[in-house]
Write a protein that holds these residues in place. Structure first.
Motif, PDB file in Angstrom:
ATOM      1  N   UNK A   1      22.505  17.366 -45.901  1.00 31.29           N
ATOM      2  CA  UNK A   1      21.323  17.099 -46.732  1.00 31.29           C
ATOM      3  C   UNK A   1      21.054  15.611 -46.932  1.00 31.29           C
ATOM      4  N   UNK A   2      21.992  14.753 -46.528  1.00 28.35           N
ATOM      5  CA  UNK A   2      21.854  13.312 -46.780  1.00 28.35           C
ATOM      6  C   UNK A   2      21.024  12.677 -45.669  1.00 28.35           C
ATOM      7  N   UNK A   3      19.894  12.083 -45.996  1.00 37.79           N
ATOM      8  CA  UNK A   3      19.060  11.484 -44.945  1.00 37.79           C
ATOM      9  C   UNK A   3      19.695  10.216 -44.374  1.00 37.79           C
ATOM     10  N   UNK A   4      19.661  10.093 -43.051  1.00 36.51           N
ATOM     11  CA  UNK A   4      20.108   8.887 -42.359  1.00 36.51           C
ATOM     12  C   UNK A   4      21.520   8.479 -42.788  1.00 36.51           C
ATOM     13  N   UNK A   5      22.427   9.447 -42.798  1.00 39.39           N
ATOM     14  CA  UNK A   5      23.803   9.177 -43.213  1.00 39.39           C
ATOM     15  C   UNK A   5      24.502   8.294 -42.182  1.00 39.39           C
ATOM     16  N   UNK A   6      25.081   7.195 -42.655  1.00 41.60           N
ATOM     17  CA  UNK A   6      25.734   6.238 -41.766  1.00 41.60           C
ATOM     18  C   UNK A   6      27.245   6.192 -41.939  1.00 41.60           C
ATOM     19  N   UNK A   7      27.732   6.439 -43.150  1.00 42.64           N
ATOM     20  CA  UNK A   7      29.154   6.222 -43.409  1.00 42.64           C
ATOM     21  C   UNK A   7      29.636   7.143 -44.529  1.00 42.64           C
ATOM     22  N   UNK A   8      30.878   7.629 -44.381  1.00 42.54           N
ATOM     23  CA  UNK A   8      31.516   8.469 -45.393  1.00 42.54           C
ATOM     24  C   UNK A   8      32.871   7.865 -45.731  1.00 42.54           C
ATOM     25  N   UNK A   9      33.138   7.704 -47.007  1.00 41.55           N
ATOM     26  CA  UNK A   9      34.476   7.330 -47.478  1.00 41.55           C
ATOM     27  C   UNK A   9      35.105   8.606 -48.031  1.00 41.55           C
ATOM     28  N   UNK A  10      36.214   9.053 -47.401  1.00 36.95           N
ATOM     29  CA  UNK A  10      36.726  10.394 -47.679  1.00 36.95           C
ATOM     30  C   UNK A  10      38.227  10.373 -47.928  1.00 36.95           C
ATOM     31  N   UNK A  11      38.662  11.193 -48.854  1.00 34.31           N
ATOM     32  CA  UNK A  11      40.069  11.286 -49.254  1.00 34.31           C
ATOM     33  C   UNK A  11      40.973  11.735 -48.105  1.00 34.31           C
ATOM     34  N   UNK A  12      42.118  11.045 -47.959  1.00 33.03           N
ATOM     35  CA  UNK A  12      43.196  11.471 -47.046  1.00 33.03           C
ATOM     36  C   UNK A  12      44.501  10.984 -47.664  1.00 33.03           C
ATOM     37  N   UNK A  13      45.028  11.715 -48.618  1.00 25.99           N
ATOM     38  CA  UNK A  13      46.085  11.210 -49.489  1.00 25.99           C
ATOM     39  C   UNK A  13      47.498  11.392 -48.950  1.00 25.99           C
ATOM     40  N   UNK A  14      47.842  12.603 -48.516  1.00 27.09           N
ATOM     41  CA  UNK A  14      49.236  12.942 -48.206  1.00 27.09           C
ATOM     42  C   UNK A  14      49.406  13.316 -46.741  1.00 27.09           C
ATOM     43  N   UNK A  15      50.603  13.108 -46.163  1.00 26.35           N
ATOM     44  CA  UNK A  15      50.852  13.536 -44.791  1.00 26.35           C
ATOM     45  C   UNK A  15      50.836  15.059 -44.681  1.00 26.35           C
ATOM     46  N   UNK A  16      50.687  15.524 -43.468  1.00 26.25           N
ATOM     47  CA  UNK A  16      50.559  16.971 -43.246  1.00 26.25           C
ATOM     48  C   UNK A  16      51.744  17.766 -43.778  1.00 26.25           C
ATOM     49  N   UNK A  17      52.957  17.203 -43.682  1.00 20.92           N
ATOM     50  CA  UNK A  17      54.136  17.933 -44.137  1.00 20.92           C
ATOM     51  C   UNK A  17      54.143  18.127 -45.650  1.00 20.92           C
ATOM     52  N   UNK A  18      53.276  17.390 -46.350  1.00 19.86           N
ATOM     53  CA  UNK A  18      53.200  17.507 -47.810  1.00 19.86           C
ATOM     54  C   UNK A  18      51.906  18.203 -48.229  1.00 19.86           C
ATOM     55  N   UNK A  19      51.442  19.118 -47.417  1.00 20.44           N
ATOM     56  CA  UNK A  19      50.231  19.855 -47.777  1.00 20.44           C
ATOM     57  C   UNK A  19      50.423  20.616 -49.089  1.00 20.44           C
TER      58      UNK A  19
END
Length: 254
Positions: free
Chosen positions: A173-191
């Motif tokens: 829904x975001x017009x002309x989306x250029x960039x996303x800052x998105x959470x990536x906190x923990x390594x996969x083994x700590x899901x």
């Protein structure tokens, strides 16, 4: 729109994200972890608008110091935007004369420390020429992300969140989306910990962005300092050219 991360550290070469906050065009901040350590006082006084995502200490903890740093007995002061639940936490547990002075009581209305602005999810507001839309995220406490729209493009800021069902719909829904800052906190083994704390692992990160257009830059933020290298390696191993780990000395411009 010029965006840079404010990541406080005694080592200017450090890549660690001890807190997450960003500065937009030198005048708008989202979260306050690094805000009171932003260069000189004049640089801090240039910040006219502060948006808060939620009430956890790494996101609101710099607010009292920032307001104290820049205060002058003048009608001019920054506007602080937050959801109702975040404001309640600030007023009950921070600006309560115990953790920090009640700034509204001290300054009154003539020379305020800040102007309180309550925002609601999906209700757009105008800030310094941008249309800003708060969006609900999936976290332990009520948490908002923010969409910034301008003529040159749009940016989505969504950290401190578990993967959520509305992500694809919001992105589309975001017009002309250029960039996303998105959470990536923990390594996969700590899901297991990511799930309990409502954060995201690189594996979940990949599944969440699989429908995002490849020309949209995706910046991973909120990597836990103790696992920074491992999370970075797992993100790099995704082999996605539009994904990168946030860097403190980079200006993201759209």
């Amino acid at each position: 729109m010029k965006i840079r991360l404010l990541m406080p550290s005694v080592d200017p070469q450090s890549r660690l994200q001890f807190t997450v906050s960003v500065l937009i065009d030198e005048h708008i901040a989202i979260d306050t972890g690094g805000l009171p350590y932003l260069g000189c006082i004049d640089a801090q006084r240039a910040v006219d608008h502060v948006l808060l995502t939620h009430s956890h200490i790494d996101h609101i903890g710099g607010l009292p110091l920032f307001l104290d740093n820049i205060y002058a007995p003048s009608p001019e002061c920054p506007s602080v935007y937050a959801g109702e639940a975040t404001w309640k936490c600030l007023e009950d547990h921070v600006f309560n004369d115990q953790v920090w002075p009640n700034l509204e009581r001290i300054a009154g209305t003539e020379f305020p420390f800040y102007r309180k602005q309550i925002v609601d999810a999906h209700r757009p507001i105008k800030i310094a020429g941008y249309q800003v839309t708060p969006i609900p995220l999936e976290h332990i406490v009520p948490t908002l992300g923010y969409v910034f729209e301008s003529e040159t493009g749009s940016a989505l800021f969504a950290w401190d969140t578990a993967p959520f069902l509305e992500f694809d719909k919001i992105v589309q829904s975001i017009p002309n989306l250029k960039i996303i800052f998105l959470d990536a906190s923990f390594p996969n083994q700590m899901q297991w910990l990511a799930e309990k704390s409502l954060h995201t692992t690189p594996g979940q990160f990949q599944r969440q962005i699989e429908h995002v257009a490849p020309d949209v830059r995706i910046i991973a933020v909120h990597l836990k300092p103790g696992f920074h290298d491992q999370v970075s390696q797992e993100l790099n191993s995704l082999g996605m050219s539009n994904v990168e780990v946030a860097c403190r000395d980079r200006v993201y411009e759209i």
